[in-house]
Design a protein around this motif. Structure first.
Motif, short mmCIF file in Angstrom:
data_model
loop_
_atom_site.label_atom_id
_atom_site.label_comp_id
_atom_site.label_asym_id
_atom_site.label_seq_id
_atom_site.Cartn_x
_atom_site.Cartn_y
_atom_site.Cartn_z
N GLY A 169 -29.38 41.44 9.36
CA GLY A 169 -28.29 41.42 10.33
C GLY A 169 -27.31 42.58 10.13
N ALA A 188 -22.16 44.91 8.55
CA ALA A 188 -22.35 43.74 9.40
C ALA A 188 -21.75 44.00 10.79
CB ALA A 188 -21.69 42.52 8.77
N LEU A 212 -18.08 39.92 11.64
CA LEU A 212 -18.84 39.30 10.55
C LEU A 212 -18.61 40.06 9.25
CD1 LEU A 212 -22.28 38.68 12.32
CD2 LEU A 212 -20.38 37.07 12.04
N TYR A 263 -20.48 40.75 5.52
CA TYR A 263 -21.62 40.53 4.63
C TYR A 263 -21.10 40.39 3.20
CZ TYR A 263 -26.07 40.80 2.29
OH TYR A 263 -27.15 40.49 1.50
N THR A 265 -23.82 36.11 5.33
CA THR A 265 -22.88 36.71 6.27
C THR A 265 -21.89 35.67 6.75
OG1 THR A 265 -24.60 38.24 7.00
CG2 THR A 265 -22.66 38.02 8.40
N GLY A 267 -18.91 34.43 9.22
CA GLY A 267 -18.44 34.68 10.58
C GLY A 267 -18.90 33.58 11.51
N SER A 291 -22.57 33.85 12.67
CA SER A 291 -23.55 34.19 11.64
C SER A 291 -24.78 33.30 11.71
CB SER A 291 -22.92 34.06 10.25
OG SER A 291 -23.90 34.22 9.24
N THR A 292 -25.94 33.91 11.57
CA THR A 292 -27.19 33.14 11.53
C THR A 292 -27.68 32.98 10.09
OG1 THR A 292 -28.48 35.17 11.85
CG2 THR A 292 -27.89 33.91 13.82
N PRO A 334 -25.54 31.90 7.03
CA PRO A 334 -24.28 31.53 6.38
C PRO A 334 -24.30 31.77 4.88
CG PRO A 334 -25.54 29.59 6.99
CD PRO A 334 -26.20 30.76 7.66
N ALA A 339 -16.30 29.38 7.76
CA ALA A 339 -16.72 30.78 7.60
C ALA A 339 -15.53 31.70 7.37
CB ALA A 339 -17.51 31.22 8.82
#
Length: 282
Positions: free
Chosen positions: A171, A178, A182, A184, A215, A217, A220-221, A223, A265
């Motif tokens: 990502g 990032a 987001l 990282y 990541t 945010g 985020s995919t 977490p 997040a």
């Protein structure tokens, strides 16, 4: 996540920058390298699959970076290791661990058991930081952390392991950053060190670590989650200091997960920005 000098994470990756920490990196012969601490029960099946996928990618990158390395970890079971010796607790000795600093990496480690353990803990943090994913910062880390004879080899291996395609799967863009909004995160925390062998100008050590990666945010995919791993480092005395000559990583030992309430997040991203990581231990 983990790293090694043989081919990226597995060997793992990690680096350090405001708001970011820890990324697995590949060693010269081994592997490379949310929100709050989360219990496995709180993860959706989709997020769990995503996290497993990221870990697999990191391990593959480290293996790629290390596959042609000469570092290896065969010495970790050396017959020269202290026999019957219990682990020594970290305690004040009255001796300053290091005498200088080269950027964010400490320098001037003593040519002693304590100096080697301090160096190993410090390098474990640097090699699994988010900066290891960024070309210029990565080259700087390699120049500062590795023995002179290993620098060119490690730069080639790590550059190959952290390709644009690999970063995209994490990502991140081609510069290791990032997407907007987001953060990282890759931060390593040494829990303890063990001297396996110290002989003349070489030292083999193990560093038991925990850390955060992922990541942070709202969109985020992947977490932020935590992991436990052990880094094996081969150090060499060069130019008056301990330098990395090879490294690799393996999972665990890992304790039972706690049932801490998972943080949001934004809380995790802000915590990483507000709480600086340690650069060396012992």
């Amino acid at each position: 996540m983990s790293l090694s000098d043989e081919g990226g994470y597995g060997g793992d990756q990690r680096g350090s920058e405001p708001g970011q920490t820890r990324t697995r990196l590949p060693d010269g012969g081994g592997d490379l390298y949310g929100s709050g601490r989360r219990s496995r029960a709180g993860l959706s099946s989709r997020n769990l699959v995503t996290i497993v996928g990221v870990v697999v990618l990191l391990i593959a990158a480290i293996a790629f970076a290390n596959r042609s390395g000469g570092g290896g970890t065969g010495d970790t079971a050396s017959s020269d290791a202290p026999k019957g010796a219990d682990a020594q607790p970290t305690a004040p000795t009255g001796t300053k661990p290091v005498t200088g600093k080269n950027g964010s990496i400490a320098t001037g480690f003593a040519k002693t058991e304590q100096g080697a353990q301090s160096a190993a803990a410090n390098y474990a943090v640097a090699l699994v930081s988010p900066n290891i994913l960024k070309l210029n910062e990565r080259h700087s880390i390699v120049q500062k952390a590795f023995a002179p004879a290993k620098v060119d080899e490690m730069q080639r291996k790590l550059d190959g392991a952290y390709s644009a395609g690999f970063l995209k799967k994490l990502g991140l863009d081609v510069n290791g950053n990032a997407a907007k909004g987001l953060t990282y995160i890759s931060r390593t925390v040494p829990v303890g060190t063990k001297l396996v062998k110290l002989a003349g100008d070489t030292a083999n050590l193990e560093v038991w670590c925990t850390g955060l990666f992922g990541t942070a945010g709202a969109k985020s995919t992947a977490p932020v989650t935590s992991d436990w791993f052990t880094m094996h480092l081969q150090l060499k005395w060069a130019n008056g200091d301990w330098k990395v000559d090879g490294f690799s990583q393996q999972d665990g030992p890992a304790p039972v997960n706690g049932d801490n309430k998972t943080s949001g997040a934004d809380q995790i991203a802000n915590a990483v920005k507000q709480y600086g990581g340690f650069t060396y231990a012992r």
